[in-house]
Design a protein around this motif. Structure first.
Motif, short mmCIF file in Angstrom:
data_model
loop_
_atom_site.label_atom_id
_atom_site.label_comp_id
_atom_site.label_asym_id
_atom_site.label_seq_id
_atom_site.Cartn_x
_atom_site.Cartn_y
_atom_site.Cartn_z
N GLY A 114 0.82 -1.21 0.00
CA GLY A 114 0.00 0.00 0.00
C GLY A 114 0.85 1.26 0.00
N PHE A 115 1.90 1.27 0.81
CA PHE A 115 2.78 2.43 0.86
C PHE A 115 3.46 2.65 -0.49
CE2 PHE A 115 7.08 4.11 1.47
CZ PHE A 115 6.75 5.37 1.95
N LEU A 116 3.96 1.58 -1.10
CA LEU A 116 4.63 1.73 -2.39
C LEU A 116 3.67 2.14 -3.49
CD1 LEU A 116 7.27 -1.11 -2.52
CD2 LEU A 116 7.64 1.33 -2.53
N LEU A 117 2.46 1.64 -3.45
CA LEU A 117 1.48 2.05 -4.46
C LEU A 117 1.13 3.53 -4.33
CD1 LEU A 117 -0.87 -1.04 -4.65
CD2 LEU A 117 0.78 -0.26 -6.36
N ILE A 118 1.09 4.02 -3.11
CA ILE A 118 0.84 5.45 -2.90
C ILE A 118 2.07 6.26 -3.30
CG2 ILE A 118 0.48 7.20 -1.12
CD1 ILE A 118 -1.31 5.12 0.31
N ALA A 119 3.26 5.77 -2.95
CA ALA A 119 4.48 6.53 -3.19
C ALA A 119 4.86 6.58 -4.66
CB ALA A 119 5.63 5.93 -2.37
N ILE A 120 4.82 5.43 -5.35
CA ILE A 120 5.26 5.42 -6.75
C ILE A 120 4.10 5.18 -7.71
CG2 ILE A 120 7.60 4.73 -6.17
CD1 ILE A 120 6.92 1.92 -7.10
N GLY A 121 2.88 5.26 -7.21
CA GLY A 121 1.71 5.09 -8.07
C GLY A 121 1.64 6.07 -9.22
N PRO A 122 1.91 7.37 -8.99
CA PRO A 122 1.88 8.30 -10.12
C PRO A 122 2.89 7.95 -11.21
CG PRO A 122 1.78 9.50 -8.06
CD PRO A 122 2.04 8.06 -7.71
N TRP A 123 4.09 7.50 -10.80
CA TRP A 123 5.08 7.09 -11.79
C TRP A 123 4.59 5.87 -12.57
CZ3 TRP A 123 7.74 2.41 -11.90
CH2 TRP A 123 8.71 2.31 -12.90
N MET A 124 3.98 4.92 -11.85
CA MET A 124 3.47 3.71 -12.50
C MET A 124 2.38 4.06 -13.51
SD MET A 124 3.35 1.35 -9.08
CE MET A 124 2.79 -0.17 -9.79
N MET A 125 1.46 4.92 -13.10
CA MET A 125 0.38 5.31 -14.02
C MET A 125 0.92 6.09 -15.21
SD MET A 125 -2.38 3.93 -13.26
CE MET A 125 -3.41 4.83 -14.38
N GLY A 126 1.92 6.93 -14.98
CA GLY A 126 2.53 7.67 -16.07
C GLY A 126 3.19 6.75 -17.08
N ARG A 127 3.85 5.72 -16.58
CA ARG A 127 4.52 4.76 -17.48
C ARG A 127 3.49 3.98 -18.30
NH1 ARG A 127 10.25 3.13 -17.85
NH2 ARG A 127 10.10 1.26 -19.05
N VAL A 128 2.41 3.54 -17.66
CA VAL A 128 1.37 2.80 -18.38
C VAL A 128 0.66 3.72 -19.38
CG1 VAL A 128 -0.84 1.62 -18.09
CG2 VAL A 128 1.05 1.10 -16.56
N THR A 129 0.40 4.95 -18.97
CA THR A 129 -0.25 5.91 -19.86
C THR A 129 0.63 6.23 -21.06
OG1 THR A 129 -1.40 6.86 -17.97
CG2 THR A 129 -1.31 8.20 -19.96
N GLN A 130 1.91 6.37 -20.83
CA GLN A 130 2.83 6.64 -21.93
C GLN A 130 2.84 5.48 -22.92
OE1 GLN A 130 6.89 6.89 -20.70
NE2 GLN A 130 7.58 7.78 -22.63
N PHE A 131 2.86 4.26 -22.43
CA PHE A 131 2.84 3.09 -23.30
C PHE A 131 1.55 3.03 -24.10
CE2 PHE A 131 1.81 -1.41 -24.03
CZ PHE A 131 2.87 -1.75 -24.85
N ALA A 132 0.41 3.27 -23.44
CA ALA A 132 -0.88 3.24 -24.14
C ALA A 132 -0.96 4.36 -25.17
CB ALA A 132 -2.02 3.35 -23.14
N THR A 133 -0.44 5.52 -24.85
CA THR A 133 -0.47 6.64 -25.79
C THR A 133 0.34 6.33 -27.04
OG1 THR A 133 -0.73 8.18 -23.96
CG2 THR A 133 -0.01 9.11 -26.04
N THR A 134 1.51 5.74 -26.85
CA THR A 134 2.32 5.40 -28.02
C THR A 134 1.62 4.36 -28.89
OG1 THR A 134 3.58 3.78 -26.74
CG2 THR A 134 4.51 5.98 -26.95
N LEU A 135 0.93 3.42 -28.26
CA LEU A 135 0.19 2.42 -29.06
C LEU A 135 -0.97 3.06 -29.81
CD1 LEU A 135 0.03 -0.81 -26.89
CD2 LEU A 135 1.42 -0.34 -28.88
N TYR A 136 -1.70 3.98 -29.16
CA TYR A 136 -2.81 4.65 -29.85
C TYR A 136 -2.30 5.51 -30.99
CZ TYR A 136 -6.37 3.20 -26.54
OH TYR A 136 -7.25 2.46 -25.80
N LEU A 137 -1.17 6.13 -30.82
CA LEU A 137 -0.61 6.95 -31.89
C LEU A 137 -0.09 6.10 -33.05
CD1 LEU A 137 1.22 9.72 -29.85
CD2 LEU A 137 -0.95 9.90 -31.11
N LEU A 138 0.22 4.85 -32.81
CA LEU A 138 0.70 3.96 -33.87
C LEU A 138 -0.42 3.31 -34.67
CD1 LEU A 138 3.68 2.14 -32.14
CD2 LEU A 138 3.78 3.68 -34.07
N ILE A 139 -1.67 3.43 -34.23
CA ILE A 139 -2.77 2.78 -34.92
C ILE A 139 -2.88 3.19 -36.38
CG2 ILE A 139 -5.30 2.62 -35.02
CD1 ILE A 139 -5.28 2.41 -31.98
N PRO A 140 -2.76 4.48 -36.72
CA PRO A 140 -2.85 4.83 -38.15
C PRO A 140 -1.74 4.23 -39.02
CG PRO A 140 -3.16 6.77 -36.80
CD PRO A 140 -2.72 5.67 -35.90
#
Length: 89
Positions: free
Chosen positions: A59-85
């Motif tokens: 729980g502590f680690l998810l609170i502490a590094i959760g924003p970094w984790m979400m940023g990394r997942v969001t960045q990966f998803a964004t690159t995949l969405y941009l590659l669709i065309p």
């Protein structure tokens, strides 16, 4: 899209998931190891003694590094969405 490109995306996805989940899993593993050594040396075999500290650390680690984790997942998803065309070529 060829099989080599699909395998490249799969490789990226696996490495991203390893980087995102790795710190929490390693921390829980280390806490579990320390608690197991403590239980063996003191001969206390209480089940909650192993689960509660692991949950607190997770729980502590998810609170502490959760924003970094979400940023990394969001960045990966964004690159995949941009590659669709470009996949139709």
């Amino acid at each position: 899209m060829g099989p080599d490109r699909a395998l490249g995306f799969l490789n990226q996805m696996l490495w991203s998931s390893l980087w995102v989940a790795g710190p929490v899993l390693v921390a829980i593993l280390l806490v579990g190891l320390v608690i197991s050594v403590f239980q063996v040396t003191t001969q206390i075999q209480e089940m909650t003694l192993s689960y509660v500290p692991k949950m607190i650390v997770a729980g502590f680690l998810l609170i502490a590094i959760g924003p970094w984790m979400m940023g990394r997942v969001t960045q990966f998803a964004t690159t995949l969405y941009l590659l669709i065309p470009t996949l139709a070529r």
